[in-house]
Design an enzyme around this catalytic site. Structure first.
Site, PDB file in Angstrom:
ATOM      1  N   GLY A   1      -3.527   7.440  -0.211  1.00 54.51           N
ATOM      2  CA  GLY A   1      -4.322   8.536   0.328  1.00 54.51           C
ATOM      3  C   GLY A   1      -4.025   9.859  -0.343  1.00 54.51           C
ATOM      4  O   GLY A   1      -4.794  10.811  -0.256  1.00 54.51           O
TER       5      GLY A   1
ATOM      6  N   ARG B   1       3.099  -2.682  -3.401  1.00 56.18           N
ATOM      7  CA  ARG B   1       3.792  -2.872  -2.128  1.00 56.18           C
ATOM      8  C   ARG B   1       3.415  -4.217  -1.514  1.00 56.18           C
ATOM      9  O   ARG B   1       2.427  -4.814  -1.922  1.00 56.18           O
ATOM     10  CB  ARG B   1       3.331  -1.779  -1.145  1.00 56.18           C
ATOM     11  CG  ARG B   1       3.557  -0.401  -1.641  1.00 56.18           C
ATOM     12  CD  ARG B   1       2.266   0.449  -1.509  1.00 56.18           C
ATOM     13  NE  ARG B   1       2.380   1.661  -2.329  1.00 56.18           N
ATOM     14  CZ  ARG B   1       3.011   2.734  -1.945  1.00 56.18           C
ATOM     15  NH1 ARG B   1       3.487   2.808  -0.739  1.00 56.18           N
ATOM     16  NH2 ARG B   1       3.143   3.756  -2.748  1.00 56.18           N
TER      17      ARG B   1
ATOM     18  N   ASP C   1       3.445  -1.274   4.121  1.00 50.10           N
ATOM     19  CA  ASP C   1       2.864  -0.524   2.994  1.00 50.10           C
ATOM     20  C   ASP C   1       3.912   0.363   2.333  1.00 50.10           C
ATOM     21  O   ASP C   1       3.634   0.997   1.317  1.00 50.10           O
ATOM     22  CB  ASP C   1       1.668   0.316   3.462  1.00 50.10           C
ATOM     23  CG  ASP C   1       2.009   1.194   4.652  1.00 50.10           C
ATOM     24  OD1 ASP C   1       2.352   0.635   5.703  1.00 50.10           O
ATOM     25  OD2 ASP C   1       1.950   2.428   4.533  1.00 50.10           O
ATOM     26  N   ASN C   2       5.106   0.421   2.917  1.00 52.11           N
ATOM     27  CA  ASN C   2       6.188   1.198   2.305  1.00 52.11           C
ATOM     28  C   ASN C   2       7.299   0.295   1.788  1.00 52.11           C
ATOM     29  O   ASN C   2       8.443   0.717   1.642  1.00 52.11           O
ATOM     30  CB  ASN C   2       6.756   2.204   3.313  1.00 52.11           C
ATOM     31  CG  ASN C   2       5.765   3.324   3.625  1.00 52.11           C
ATOM     32  OD1 ASN C   2       4.881   3.606   2.821  1.00 52.11           O
ATOM     33  ND2 ASN C   2       5.904   3.953   4.775  1.00 52.11           N
TER      34      ASN C   2
HETATM   35  P1  AMP Z   1       3.067   6.939   4.949  1.00 52.44           P
HETATM   36  O1  AMP Z   1       3.427   6.469   6.317  1.00 52.44           O
HETATM   37  O2  AMP Z   1       3.462   8.360   4.639  1.00 52.44           O
HETATM   38  O3  AMP Z   1       3.557   6.009   3.895  1.00 52.44           O
HETATM   39  O4  AMP Z   1       1.475   6.975   4.868  1.00 52.44           O
HETATM   40  C1  AMP Z   1       0.624   6.037   5.435  1.00 52.44           C
HETATM   41  C2  AMP Z   1      -0.761   6.195   4.872  1.00 52.44           C
HETATM   42  O5  AMP Z   1      -1.268   7.515   5.126  1.00 52.44           O
HETATM   43  C3  AMP Z   1      -0.875   5.988   3.374  1.00 52.44           C
HETATM   44  O6  AMP Z   1      -2.093   5.340   3.139  1.00 52.44           O
HETATM   45  C4  AMP Z   1      -0.886   7.393   2.848  1.00 52.44           C
HETATM   46  O7  AMP Z   1      -1.503   7.493   1.588  1.00 52.44           O
HETATM   47  C5  AMP Z   1      -1.687   8.121   3.911  1.00 52.44           C
HETATM   48  N1  AMP Z   1      -1.409   9.572   3.960  1.00 52.44           N
HETATM   49  C6  AMP Z   1      -0.290  10.178   4.407  1.00 52.44           C
HETATM   50  N2  AMP Z   1      -0.399  11.512   4.288  1.00 52.44           N
HETATM   51  C7  AMP Z   1      -1.620  11.781   3.755  1.00 52.44           C
HETATM   52  C8  AMP Z   1      -2.335  12.971   3.380  1.00 52.44           C
HETATM   53  N3  AMP Z   1      -1.817  14.181   3.547  1.00 52.44           N
HETATM   54  N4  AMP Z   1      -3.557  12.824   2.853  1.00 52.44           N
HETATM   55  C9  AMP Z   1      -4.085  11.608   2.681  1.00 52.44           C
HETATM   56  N5  AMP Z   1      -3.498  10.465   3.012  1.00 52.44           N
HETATM   57  C10 AMP Z   1      -2.269  10.534   3.540  1.00 52.44           C
HETATM   58 MG    MG Z   2       3.474   5.215   2.295  1.00 53.05          MG
END
Ligand code: AMP
Ligand code: MG
Length: 518
Positions: A104, A202, A270-271
């Site tokens: 994202g 991932r 996903d991480n």
């Molecule tokens: P995370 O838990 O930070 O790994 O993120 C989970 C999902 O949310 C992933 O698909 C990220 O790309 C998306 N994401 C987190 N923050 C943002 C942001 N500021 N803009 C767009 N997508 C985001």
């Molecule tokens: Mg992530």
């Protein structure tokens, strides 16, 4: 050495797989696609805050001085050989299937070959929206970018598999965030990290294709992953052999996190890197006081799913999700289950080996497992500062009596111990001292072993918090000091940071707990 502008990027992933080449950045589902083209959205003014010299040397890239080169690090310039894209992946978040997620706010520019012939991906984090941004802005704030930059490099110097960070730039733009999720959003400075890894694939990339029943794409992604990143695995049963190795690497990673007291904070599938490396640095933390129930992530508080002590079990749960995704490609599904069940053996074997080193043992004896257990139970009960405790253990006088033991470790305690706790503590340390006395290696050798396994410097959250606050006011002194210290975590050169978490930081946001807002 070459400039950023002159890198000849390869487009191997995008040329090999089906993707959405439209460049449309509107959020949407992309069935059939492994990626979507995403040109970074320009920012106001790119300025360099940090540069990883050692990594740059390995990549053969000169530190940018011209604005033209800097602009690449901030997404303001795309060179002709780049093919910027966001990867499509899914995931299980906090135990629930979340469907399509995708990059994202991460945009891969392409692959390049390092000076020693390895292929790596260069990726911008925070460079603007992609097809997978959902309702968010694709941006990252300075605070979270400093944390990702420093910690991913720190993990590398700790000797733990991780993605790397080449640069950190400010964007000159402001980004709106509701840091405490309490309806009080505020503007924060924006920033972008350039991340580097052999691949950012991932578990979730595989889960996405399996969920969509795109079995052809799934097979193709598995073949690609094995041939590029696990080239030693060949033959009929290569998927099983590969899964076994992912299980092993993931188990080992969990023991490494435990060794240094690292808590990831958001172990969603996903991480989870398919390479068994640490990826996606968000609301992570080191433990200060030894507490298996500690989670740094405020979103995780209700269930503590991702608490320090639960990480090994969660990793196995995540591997089960990966096994589920691979199942359509494997005839004998029992083999996947069997490989998964071997996770525990890999985990414990690696854990015991590491504990032997942390404690300075000459060899692993059957009775040592009991010792590990007794020490762990004691740490759980007394909750001393984990890092300081092990540093003091290295210097323990083996003939110390009870009072001397308490005096020796006093700097590591966060609380006054009760009489009963004192008794337990002294008893455990005495048992340990006896075991060390029976070593067949000399004390100096044993201590050297311990120095190599126990970090003396860790990037504590309150230090990061202070460095970020100062940086936001234009003072980079602490930030620069931390950049030096993280490169030598096992040395005593940075002992100004060998201190317990101060009381003021115990309950302050950003110092022990963090929200996911970044
Ligand atoms: P995370 O838990 O930070 O790994 O993120 C989970 C999902 O949310 C992933 O698909 C990220 O790309 C998306 N994401 C987190 N923050 C943002 C942001 N500021 N803009 C767009 N997508 C985001
Ligand atoms: Mg992530």
């Amino acid at each position: 050495m070459q400039s950023l502008s002159s890198i000849e990027f390869k487009k191997e992933f995008t040329e090999h797989f089906d993707g959405d080449d439209s460049g449309d950045l509107r959020p949407r589902q992309t069935p059939g696609m492994l990626y979507s083209k995403a040109i970074p959205t320009p920012v106001k003014q790119v300025s360099l805050l940090a540069w990883s010299h050692e990594l740059a040397a390995e990549l053969g890239i000169e530190q940018p001085t011209q604005q033209d080169d800097l602009d690449i690090l901030g997404g303001n310039r795309v060179t002709p050989s780049m093919y910027p894209y966001a990867a499509c992946y899914a995931g299980h978040q906090f135990g629930n299937w979340a469907g399509q997620l995708g990059d994202g706010r991460a945009i891969t520019l392409g692959e390049m070959t390092t000076t020693n012939g390895r292929s790596v991906e260069l990726q911008l984090k925070g460079a603007g929206p992609t097809a997978y941004s959902r309702r968010a802005d694709g941006r990252a704030v300075l605070r979270s970018s400093v944390r990702e930059y420093l910690m991913s490099e720190a993990m590398h110097y700790l000797g733990i598999p991780t993605t790397r960070a080449l640069s950190l730039v400010k964007t000159g733009d402001l980004v709106m965030r509701d840091m405490f999720y309490d309806g009080n959003p505020d503007n924060e400075p924006g920033a972008i990290v350039m991340r580097v890894a052999p691949t950012f694939l991932r578990f979730g990339n595989f889960e996405m294709l399996a969920a969509r029943k795109e079995i052809g794409n799934l097979q193709k992604l598995v073949d690609w992953t094995i041939s590029r990143y696990y080239p030693h695995i060949t033959g009929e049963d290569k998927i099983i052999q590969w899964f076994i190795e992912v299980v092993q690497r993931t188990a080992r990673l969990m023991t490494e996190w435990l060794r240094v007291g690292f808590v990831h904070g958001v172990m969603n599938t996903d991480n989870m890197s398919i390479l068994g490396a640490t990826i996606d640095y968000g609301p992570y933390s080191f433990v200060d006081d030894y507490d298996p129930a500690f989670t740094p992530n405020t979103t995780d508080l209700p269930g503590r799913r991702y608490a320090f002590g639960r990480q090994p079990a969660i990793a196995k749960w995540n591997l089960a999700c990966l096994a589920g995704a691979l199942a359509p490609l494997v005839e004998d599904k029992d083999q996947l289950g069997k490989a998964l069940e071997e996770y525990d053996d890999h985990y414990w074997a690696s854990h015991y080996m590491i504990m032997g080193k942390k404690l300075g043992l000459d060899e692993l004896r059957e009775t040592d497992v009991k010792l590990f257990d007794v020490i762990e139970k004691m740490l759980r009960a007394i909750k001393p500062d984990m890092t300081i405790f092990y540093q003091l253990l290295i210097e323990l006088p083996l003939d110390a009596d009870g009072d001397q033991v308490m005096q020796h470790f006093s700097e590591s305690f966060y609380k006054t111990l009760s009489a009963e706790e004192t008794e337990t503590f002294v008893a455990v340390i005495t048992t340990y001292a006896e075991r060390i006395a029976s070593n067949k290696i000399d004390r100096a050798q044993s201590q050297e072993r311990m120095r190599q396994a126990n970090p003396r410097f860790i990037l504590r959250n309150y230090l990061l918090h202070q460095a970020i606050e100062e940086l936001e006011k234009g003072d980079a002194k602490l930030f620069e000091k931390l950049q030096q210290a993280m490169k030598e975590p096992y040395s005593n050169k940075h002992d100004e940071f060998l201190k317990k978490r101060p009381t003021w930081a115990s309950n302050k946001a950003g110092c022990s707990m963090l929200s996911c807002s970044s």
